[in-house]
Design a protein around this motif. Structure first.
Motif, PDB file in Angstrom:
ATOM      1  N   LYS A 130     -31.886  16.859   8.647  1.00 51.96           N
ATOM      2  CA  LYS A 130     -32.062  16.475   7.239  1.00 51.96           C
ATOM      3  C   LYS A 130     -31.156  15.295   6.914  1.00 51.96           C
ATOM      4  N   TRP A 131     -31.752  14.234   6.386  1.00 50.05           N
ATOM      5  CA  TRP A 131     -31.015  13.033   6.006  1.00 50.05           C
ATOM      6  C   TRP A 131     -31.282  12.752   4.525  1.00 50.05           C
ATOM      7  N   THR A 132     -30.243  12.425   3.788  1.00 46.75           N
ATOM      8  CA  THR A 132     -30.428  12.086   2.375  1.00 46.75           C
ATOM      9  C   THR A 132     -29.786  10.724   2.084  1.00 46.75           C
ATOM     10  N   ILE A 133     -30.352  10.047   1.102  1.00 49.77           N
ATOM     11  CA  ILE A 133     -29.809   8.763   0.670  1.00 49.77           C
ATOM     12  C   ILE A 133     -29.641   8.787  -0.846  1.00 49.77           C
ATOM     13  N   ARG A 134     -28.430   8.448  -1.280  1.00 51.05           N
ATOM     14  CA  ARG A 134     -28.133   8.306  -2.701  1.00 51.05           C
ATOM     15  C   ARG A 134     -27.782   6.849  -2.973  1.00 51.05           C
ATOM     16  N   THR A 135     -28.241   6.338  -4.083  1.00 49.10           N
ATOM     17  CA  THR A 135     -27.911   4.961  -4.446  1.00 49.10           C
ATOM     18  C   THR A 135     -27.451   4.904  -5.898  1.00 49.10           C
ATOM     19  N   ASP A 142     -23.391  -5.859 -10.238  1.00 47.02           N
ATOM     20  CA  ASP A 142     -24.203  -6.320  -9.111  1.00 47.02           C
ATOM     21  C   ASP A 142     -23.928  -5.526  -7.832  1.00 47.02           C
ATOM     22  N   ILE A 143     -23.015  -4.542  -7.895  1.00 44.80           N
ATOM     23  CA  ILE A 143     -22.662  -3.771  -6.710  1.00 44.80           C
ATOM     24  C   ILE A 143     -23.616  -2.586  -6.530  1.00 44.80           C
ATOM     25  N   TYR A 144     -24.329  -2.626  -5.444  1.00 44.74           N
ATOM     26  CA  TYR A 144     -25.301  -1.571  -5.107  1.00 44.74           C
ATOM     27  C   TYR A 144     -24.645  -0.635  -4.099  1.00 44.74           C
ATOM     28  N   GLU A 145     -24.543   0.625  -4.462  1.00 48.53           N
ATOM     29  CA  GLU A 145     -23.879   1.621  -3.609  1.00 48.53           C
ATOM     30  C   GLU A 145     -24.924   2.451  -2.855  1.00 48.53           C
ATOM     31  N   ILE A 146     -24.723   2.590  -1.561  1.00 47.47           N
ATOM     32  CA  ILE A 146     -25.608   3.421  -0.730  1.00 47.47           C
ATOM     33  C   ILE A 146     -24.760   4.496  -0.049  1.00 47.47           C
ATOM     34  N   ILE A 147     -25.137   5.743  -0.240  1.00 50.77           N
ATOM     35  CA  ILE A 147     -24.473   6.853   0.448  1.00 50.77           C
ATOM     36  C   ILE A 147     -25.516   7.535   1.322  1.00 50.77           C
ATOM     37  N   TYR A 148     -25.327   7.420   2.618  1.00 54.41           N
ATOM     38  CA  TYR A 148     -26.280   7.924   3.617  1.00 54.41           C
ATOM     39  C   TYR A 148     -25.657   9.176   4.240  1.00 54.41           C
ATOM     40  N   LEU A 163     -21.717   2.465   1.725  1.00 53.41           N
ATOM     41  CA  LEU A 163     -21.675   1.005   1.701  1.00 53.41           C
ATOM     42  C   LEU A 163     -21.757   0.526   0.258  1.00 53.41           C
ATOM     43  N   ASN A 164     -20.880  -0.391  -0.119  1.00 53.15           N
ATOM     44  CA  ASN A 164     -20.914  -1.034  -1.437  1.00 53.15           C
ATOM     45  C   ASN A 164     -21.045  -2.538  -1.240  1.00 53.15           C
ATOM     46  N   LYS A 184     -30.373  -4.272   8.532  1.00 56.83           N
ATOM     47  CA  LYS A 184     -29.158  -4.395   9.337  1.00 56.83           C
ATOM     48  C   LYS A 184     -28.047  -3.497   8.802  1.00 56.83           C
ATOM     49  N   ASP A 185     -27.874  -3.472   7.482  1.00 61.39           N
ATOM     50  CA  ASP A 185     -26.837  -2.633   6.876  1.00 61.39           C
ATOM     51  C   ASP A 185     -27.177  -1.151   6.978  1.00 61.39           C
ATOM     52  N   LEU A 186     -28.454  -0.815   6.810  1.00 60.64           N
ATOM     53  CA  LEU A 186     -28.870   0.584   6.933  1.00 60.64           C
ATOM     54  C   LEU A 186     -28.718   1.078   8.373  1.00 60.64           C
ATOM     55  N   THR A 187     -28.990   0.213   9.327  1.00 63.28           N
ATOM     56  CA  THR A 187     -28.799   0.559  10.736  1.00 63.28           C
ATOM     57  C   THR A 187     -27.329   0.836  11.027  1.00 63.28           C
TER      58      THR A 187
END
Length: 200
Positions: A130-135, A142-148, A163-164, A184-187
């Protein structure tokens, strides 16, 4: 019949032939477009099946609230006020209660999750991974936050990477999203979790 190489199958997700152009000054449009792109890249590149369990939970709550409202409307039509007074009070309170539950669900269960992916175990013996992504993208920011996050199906242990970055990292001056840079960043986030899993 020969199987196609995996790299060829993965390359199908690329949308460079149809670039996504957005209004880069519209904060909501930027977040929604990036969210859609993130889901597309992750689900197709890593061959994950999207789970809609969280969305289904939200729909169940909303459906119950709508049924309560509809019942109040029909009952008041059959038994006009003041005969329907008690039922209307109960239904009104029930509706507001369900809206409170809905708010808590969004805040504590959904928690900005845009994607829940299930990936089959290669051995075929364990439960799907199970993988989840929160943004998150705050208003006027302008800062986009990704929590994988990865959730172990057997132990429920969690491993995540974050990643911010400015949205300008993936959107050019014309408002066109650059999927290769986002990929590239998601990888990087995905590989970091895999590495952390092995170390633990």
């Amino acid at each position: 019949m020969s199987k196609k190489p995996l790299k060829k199958l993965i390359s199908k997700w690329s949308i460079e032939d149809k670039p996504v152009k957005i209004d880069k000054w519209d904060n909501t449009a930027v977040k929604n477009s990036l969210d859609d792109m993130v889901k597309k890249i992750i689900s197709e590149k890593y061959e994950m099946e999207e789970s809609f369990s969280i969305v289904d939970g939200r729909l169940v709550i909303c459906t119950i609230a709508c049924i309560v409202s509809l019942f109040a409307l029909v009952y008041d039509y059959i038994q006009p006020f003041p005969k329907s007074r008690t039922v209307l009070i109960i239904c009104s309170l029930s509706y507001f209660f369900m809206m409170a539950v809905f708010t808590l669900y969004i805040k504590y269960v959904e928690k900005d999750i845009i994607f829940v992916g299930l990936r089959k175990d290669e051995s075929g013996f364990d439960k799907p991974q199970k993988w989840t992504i929160r943004t998150n993208l705050k208003r006027f920011d302008d800062i986009y936050e990704i929590i994988y996050e990865f959730i172990d199906p057997n132990t429920n242990k969690r491993c995540n990477s974050m990643l911010n970055k400015s949205v300008a990292s993936w959107i050019n001056e014309n408002g066109v999203i650059l999927p290769k840079l986002l990929e590239k960043d998601l990888t990087y986030l995905h590989d970091k979790i895999i590495t952390d899993k092995k170390l633990n």
